[in-house]
Design an enzyme around this catalytic site. Structure first.
Site, PDB file in Angstrom:
ATOM      1  N   HIS A 140       0.818  -1.216   0.000  1.00  0.00           N
ATOM      2  CA  HIS A 140       0.000   0.000   0.000  1.00  0.00           C
ATOM      3  C   HIS A 140       0.852   1.265   0.000  1.00  0.00           C
ATOM      4  O   HIS A 140       0.357   2.355  -0.325  1.00  0.00           O
ATOM      5  CB  HIS A 140      -0.909  -0.002   1.233  1.00  0.00           C
ATOM      6  CG  HIS A 140      -2.255   0.604   0.991  1.00  0.00           C
ATOM      7  ND1 HIS A 140      -2.452   1.704   0.182  1.00  0.00           N
ATOM      8  CD2 HIS A 140      -3.495   0.264   1.455  1.00  0.00           C
ATOM      9  CE1 HIS A 140      -3.732   2.019   0.165  1.00  0.00           C
ATOM     10  NE2 HIS A 140      -4.391   1.164   0.922  1.00  0.00           N
ATOM     11  N   SER A 141       2.123   1.169   0.345  1.00  0.00           N
ATOM     12  CA  SER A 141       2.979   2.352   0.339  1.00  0.00           C
ATOM     13  C   SER A 141       3.244   2.862  -1.068  1.00  0.00           C
ATOM     14  O   SER A 141       3.635   4.020  -1.246  1.00  0.00           O
ATOM     15  CB  SER A 141       4.316   2.045   1.029  1.00  0.00           C
ATOM     16  OG  SER A 141       4.982   0.990   0.373  1.00  0.00           O
TER      17      SER A 141
END
Length: 502
Positions: A140-141
């Protein structure tokens, strides 16, 4: 090199031995449409290799700043190894949906290797009916829901014959990876910018402190929240006092609102989009209203069966994309959230659906008044040196106190036309998301062609039967069609059989 935003870095910071920060999807394919009638790992490797220049995040690897004094950077990996990222797995006989879900849950609970680009792709064989599946894991980064769909769009084609791919630019890919001394110098040079970044965010974040997910779990914030709410009503800013305020809606505790374990349960299934739209058109509401009502009903029934349904409505976090047209293709995170009560305490199905519509309408009106970059600005206050510890401490507090939210519900519109991967037709795409301490249930939905595909993930120790939730959404849809449209589902097969053929 490209520096992560403070919000991107938060998704790295929350990771522990029990919590991961990657998201993805389970795509089920019919290989009979492929050139050789099969879909092999070599076909997937060839397809990704040909399109790698269109997928920048697939080559990004992390480079940290010593002592964490500044946010980390992405660098294009000069030692990129495609074979490491694309793997093969299989479902044990008879290859039904439940065994596939167990395989997905096991693979998804493993963390990504931070010394390499943060993604993996698994070709899963052994499914009933000769189908195959592709499971993606993306951290998700580096992507949110919209940019994740952009990546999916690069990998898929509108026809079985494929499409013309623009050639890769000339030159060797990859960047020089700077050493620790160089990164330390870069971090020291960036130190003066950190207070400036925080001060720049102050006008946005401070007035909206009580709108942040999880803020109500901390001392004094609920009192501040209540005072702001009363002030808004006094000046006439709140036009709908019958609807619970986002900031004053306190989530009741349930069995899936505690510290999570390292293990997950996953269930998936498809429901007909026409039925959802029939309800939408009958009542003049939205598809998202119906989806949230289906999820609320499934959770309500699950809690009722265990004699633990709270009197108060449960509270859901609903992610919202704030990505502009100019930001398309830039990857990273451009997201906000709505904190919305869901009508789990309403017994009548019709009233439950209408109350979901009212809650969401009120939340959308409130959300439109918030700055688009609120989450990014709020995280800018946290010094990078303590960001990871602060993120993990916050998660620990949320797992041990009264939860700020009970679950996550997300609905992502998808394509209406058939798509293909290496010639194999995509049958369905089930999202696989994340749970964290305090929020052990996530229900994410994506539409594709003529159906909506549910992916439900939960903590293994907190929810004993996640398939009951999936079946509950199907039962809820049948019930709503009966009550609102005045008819059964036109002789459709039972939902259980419909799900196993998804």
């Amino acid at each position: 090199m490209r520096q992560l935003t403070s919000l991107d870095a938060q998704f790295l910071g929350v990771e522990t031995a029990r919590t991961y920060g990657h998201v993805g999807g389970l795509a089920v394919y019919d290989p009979s449409t492929a050139p050789n009638g099969t879909m092999e790992v070599k076909d997937v490797c060839r397809l990704v290799s040909e399109r790698l220049h269109l997928l920048p995040p697939f080559r990004w690897r992390l480079v940290g700043v010593p002592f964490g004094i500044d946010l980390p950077y992405w660098v294009e990996d000069p030692d990129f190894d495609l074979d490491f990222h694309i793997r093969e797995s299989a479902v044990p006989p008879p290859g039904d949906d439940r065994r596939l879900a167990e395989t997905v849950a096991r693979i998804f609970a493993r963390p990504l290797d931070r010394s390499r680009p943060l993604w993996e792709l698994y070709l899963i064989k052994g499914l009933e009916g000769g189908r195959v599946a592709l499971l993606t894991k993306l951290h998700h980064s580096m992507v949110d829901g919209v940019s994740g769909n952009e990546i999916l769009g690069v990998l898929l084609d509108p026809s079985r014959e494929g499409r013309e791919i623009p050639p890769a630019p000339e030159g060797e890919p990859g960047e020089r990876v700077p050493g620790e001394l160089e990164m330390l110098g870069r971090g020291l040079l960036g130190l003066p910018r950190q207070p400036v970044r925080a001060l720049r965010s102050l006008p946005t974040a401070l007035p909206n402190l009580t709108e942040l997910p999880g803020a109500n779990a901390f001392p004094a914030v609920p009192q501040i929240s209540g005072a702001i709410s009363r002030l808004r009503r006094a000046v006439g800013a709140d036009t709908d006092p019958g609807i619970l305020e986002v900031t004053t809606a306190r989530a009741p505790r349930t069995s899936f609102n505690g510290p999570v374990s390292p293990h997950r349960r996953f269930a998936f299934g498809s429901l007909p989009l026409d039925s959802v739209k029939r309800l939408k058109n009958e009542l003049g509401i939205t598809v998202n209203d119906v989806v949230v009502a289906l999820c609320a009903t499934a959770v309500r029934d699950w809690l009722l069966a265990r004699d633990e349904l709270p009197r108060e409505p449960l509270v859901a976090m609903i992610p919202v994309s704030v990505r502009t047209e100019e930001q398309m293709g830039t990857f990273g995170n451009r997201v906000s959230t709505m904190i919305v009560p869901i009508p789990t305490n309403v017994a009548d199905p019709r009233k439950r659906l209408l109350r979901a519509h009212e809650y969401l309408r009120s939340a959308k009106e409130r959300h439109r008044a918030l700055p688009a970059d609120l989450l990014t600005d709020a995280t800018s206050f946290i010094p990078p040196a303590v960001m990871a510890r602060a993120a993990r401490t916050t998660m620990d507090i949320l797992g041990r106190t009264r939860p700020p939210i009970n679950l996550v519900i997300s609905n992502v519109p998808g394509p209406r036309d058939p798509l293909y991967c290496a010639g194999a037709q995509l049958q369905a795409h089930f999202p696989v998301s994340v749970v964290i301490d305090g929020v052990g249930l996530n229900m994410t939905v994506m539409s594709y062609r003529d159906h909506v595909d549910f992916g439900i993930i939960a903590d293994r120790d907190q929810i004993d039967d996640v398939w009951a939730l999936m079946d509950g959404t199907a039962s809820a849809l049948d019930e709503l069609e009966t009550v609102i449209c005045g008819k059964r589902a036109n002789g459709r097969a039972p939902r259980e059989r419909e799900r196993t053929q998804a």
